[in-house]
Scaffold this motif. Structure first.
Motif, mmCIF file in Angstrom:
data_model
loop_
_atom_site.group_PDB
_atom_site.id
_atom_site.type_symbol
_atom_site.label_atom_id
_atom_site.label_comp_id
_atom_site.label_asym_id
_atom_site.label_seq_id
_atom_site.Cartn_x
_atom_site.Cartn_y
_atom_site.Cartn_z
ATOM 1 N N ALA A 223 0.825 -1.213 0.000
ATOM 2 C CA ALA A 223 0.000 0.000 0.000
ATOM 3 C C ALA A 223 0.856 1.259 0.000
ATOM 4 O O ALA A 223 2.020 1.247 0.436
ATOM 5 N N VAL A 224 0.254 2.329 -0.484
ATOM 6 C CA VAL A 224 0.861 3.671 -0.462
ATOM 7 C C VAL A 224 -0.145 4.616 0.170
ATOM 8 O O VAL A 224 -1.342 4.580 -0.148
ATOM 9 N N ILE A 225 0.344 5.469 1.073
ATOM 10 C CA ILE A 225 -0.487 6.502 1.704
ATOM 11 C C ILE A 225 0.215 7.835 1.524
ATOM 12 O O ILE A 225 1.358 8.009 1.960
ATOM 13 N N THR B 246 -6.132 9.581 -8.357
ATOM 14 C CA THR B 246 -6.644 8.210 -8.391
ATOM 15 C C THR B 246 -6.306 7.522 -9.712
ATOM 16 O O THR B 246 -5.988 6.330 -9.735
ATOM 17 N N THR B 247 -6.336 8.275 -10.795
ATOM 18 C CA THR B 247 -5.965 7.708 -12.097
ATOM 19 C C THR B 247 -4.500 7.297 -12.105
ATOM 20 O O THR B 247 -4.148 6.218 -12.616
ATOM 21 N N ALA B 248 -3.632 8.138 -11.532
ATOM 22 C CA ALA B 248 -2.202 7.814 -11.478
ATOM 23 C C ALA B 248 -1.962 6.554 -10.662
ATOM 24 O O ALA B 248 -1.123 5.708 -11.019
ATOM 25 N N PHE B 249 -2.679 6.398 -9.559
ATOM 26 C CA PHE B 249 -2.544 5.176 -8.767
ATOM 27 C C PHE B 249 -2.931 3.955 -9.603
ATOM 28 O O PHE B 249 -2.218 2.943 -9.632
ATOM 29 N N ARG B 250 -4.057 4.039 -10.288
ATOM 30 C CA ARG B 250 -4.523 2.885 -11.077
ATOM 31 C C ARG B 250 -3.554 2.567 -12.210
ATOM 32 O O ARG B 250 -3.341 1.401 -12.540
ATOM 33 N N ASP B 251 -2.970 3.601 -12.795
ATOM 34 C CA ASP B 251 -1.992 3.384 -13.867
ATOM 35 C C ASP B 251 -0.768 2.636 -13.361
ATOM 36 O O ASP B 251 -0.037 2.010 -14.152
ATOM 37 N N PHE C 102 -2.421 0.183 -8.576
ATOM 38 C CA PHE C 102 -2.925 0.330 -7.214
ATOM 39 C C PHE C 102 -4.377 0.789 -7.232
ATOM 40 O O PHE C 102 -4.796 1.556 -8.103
ATOM 41 N N ASP C 103 -5.119 0.316 -6.244
ATOM 42 C CA ASP C 103 -6.525 0.701 -6.103
ATOM 43 C C ASP C 103 -6.659 1.743 -4.997
ATOM 44 O O ASP C 103 -6.455 1.427 -3.819
ATOM 45 N N PRO C 104 -6.990 3.007 -5.330
ATOM 46 C CA PRO C 104 -7.206 4.030 -4.303
ATOM 47 C C PRO C 104 -8.543 3.793 -3.614
ATOM 48 O O PRO C 104 -9.593 4.232 -4.091
ATOM 49 N N ASP C 105 -8.516 3.093 -2.488
ATOM 50 C CA ASP C 105 -9.745 2.579 -1.903
ATOM 51 C C ASP C 105 -10.246 3.340 -0.685
ATOM 52 O O ASP C 105 -11.334 3.045 -0.178
ATOM 53 N N ARG D 153 -5.247 6.489 0.547
ATOM 54 C CA ARG D 153 -4.590 5.182 0.577
ATOM 55 C C ARG D 153 -4.904 4.429 -0.706
ATOM 56 O O ARG D 153 -6.040 4.456 -1.183
ATOM 57 N N ALA D 154 -3.894 3.771 -1.231
ATOM 58 C CA ALA D 154 -4.093 2.888 -2.386
ATOM 59 C C ALA D 154 -3.413 1.569 -2.105
ATOM 60 O O ALA D 154 -2.282 1.543 -1.600
ATOM 61 N N GLN D 155 -4.084 0.470 -2.431
ATOM 62 C CA GLN D 155 -3.518 -0.855 -2.205
ATOM 63 C C GLN D 155 -3.221 -1.540 -3.542
ATOM 64 O O GLN D 155 -3.948 -1.367 -4.523
ATOM 65 N N ARG D 156 -2.150 -2.308 -3.524
ATOM 66 C CA ARG D 156 -1.713 -2.955 -4.769
ATOM 67 C C ARG D 156 -2.778 -3.931 -5.252
ATOM 68 O O ARG D 156 -3.286 -4.747 -4.472
ATOM 69 N N LEU D 157 -3.100 -3.860 -6.513
ATOM 70 C CA LEU D 157 -4.064 -4.765 -7.118
ATOM 71 C C LEU D 157 -3.430 -6.123 -7.379
ATOM 72 O O LEU D 157 -2.248 -6.203 -7.754
ATOM 73 N N PRO D 158 -4.176 -7.188 -7.167
ATOM 74 C CA PRO D 158 -3.626 -8.521 -7.469
ATOM 75 C C PRO D 158 -3.391 -8.674 -8.965
ATOM 76 O O PRO D 158 -4.159 -8.163 -9.782
ATOM 77 N N LYS D 159 -2.359 -9.386 -9.287
ATOM 78 C CA LYS D 159 -2.049 -9.603 -10.709
ATOM 79 C C LYS D 159 -2.886 -10.754 -11.253
ATOM 80 O O LYS D 159 -3.234 -11.673 -10.551
#
Length: 237
Positions: free
Chosen positions: A136-138, A177-182, A185-188, A231-237
């Motif tokens: 995760a990133v905060i 949020t777009t940068a996180f997804r790119d 990461f999911d900004p949740d 907070r954004a959490q890493r998306l599963p691959k």
């Protein structure tokens, strides 16, 4: 950017710390601390990198919780306050705080307070934080919303009240949020800290009034509160 102009230098000084002195400053800092604690709760444990953590607003608090945290600072000068506050017990490493140089996935969580609004390239900064984080990133950032839309007109007044304020970059929530997804990461989750400008709270120096004013506008906090801690959490691959 040279080390001497690295964005963590200013926020790591004792003069900067005075912005959070007194009961009003302590209250504002407690809002940030509570938000970080809330966002960490769902992520769990693991190693933490506190980027630009020389301001000592995050690392000592997390150490007191028993968390394994390391501050990243640009130079020894930026570590001076952290050393003083922690009694020399806070672990830190030297390196770029603009574009993280740590190996891929080398920390479970990356946290960066007082940083993204002051780096030269916030998207590059965020991408490097995502690369380093396993889980995760905060980060926090000023939102282009509410009274911050009047930033060009009100900065002079803000500087007159706070005297030592510096310019900063305001960011649209969607862009972050777009940068996180790119970056996978999911900004949740996010927290909008203050609907009423922080300069007002510093000016009146009255915590009960500050609390009451924020309570009145609390329905707007998630949409207009500033700065935003996200907070954004890493998306599963």
């Amino acid at each position: 950017m040279s080390v001497s102009t690295s964005p963590d230098i200013v926020s790591s000084t004792e003069d900067y710390a005075k912005r959070f002195a007194g009961t009003a400053g302590e209250w504002m800092l407690s809002v940030q601390t509570q938000a970080i604690d809330d966002l960490l709760r769902d992520v769990g444990g693991g190693t933490i990198l506190d980027v630009g953590g020389g301001h000592a607003q995050v690392t000592p608090h997390l150490m007191a919780q028993g968390r394994e945290v390391t501050a990243l600072v640009s130079c020894e000068e930026a570590a001076a306050r952290l050393n003083r506050v922690s009694g020399g017990t806070a672990p830190y490493v030297l390196g770029s705080v603009e574009q993280l140089e740590q190996p891929d996935h080398s920390y479970d969580i990356v946290i960066a307070m007082r940083m993204m609004a002051h780096v030269a390239d916030w998207e590059l900064f965020l991408a490097s934080a995502c690369r380093v984080a396993r889980k995760a990133v905060i980060v926090d950032f000023p939102l282009v919303s509410g009274i911050h839309r009047l930033y060009p007109l009100l900065f002079g007044l803000k500087k007159a009240i706070e005297t030592d304020t510096r310019t900063y970059t305001r960011l649209p929530h969607k862009a972050v949020t777009t940068a996180f997804r790119d970056n996978g990461f999911d900004p949740d989750a996010h927290v909008g800290q203050f609907v009423v400008p922080m300069a007002f709270h510093r000016f009146i120096k009255n915590v009960p009034i500050s609390r009451a004013s924020e309570a009145i506008f609390s329905p707007f906090a998630s949409r207009m509160g500033n700065p935003v801690i996200i907070r954004a959490q890493r998306l599963p691959k």
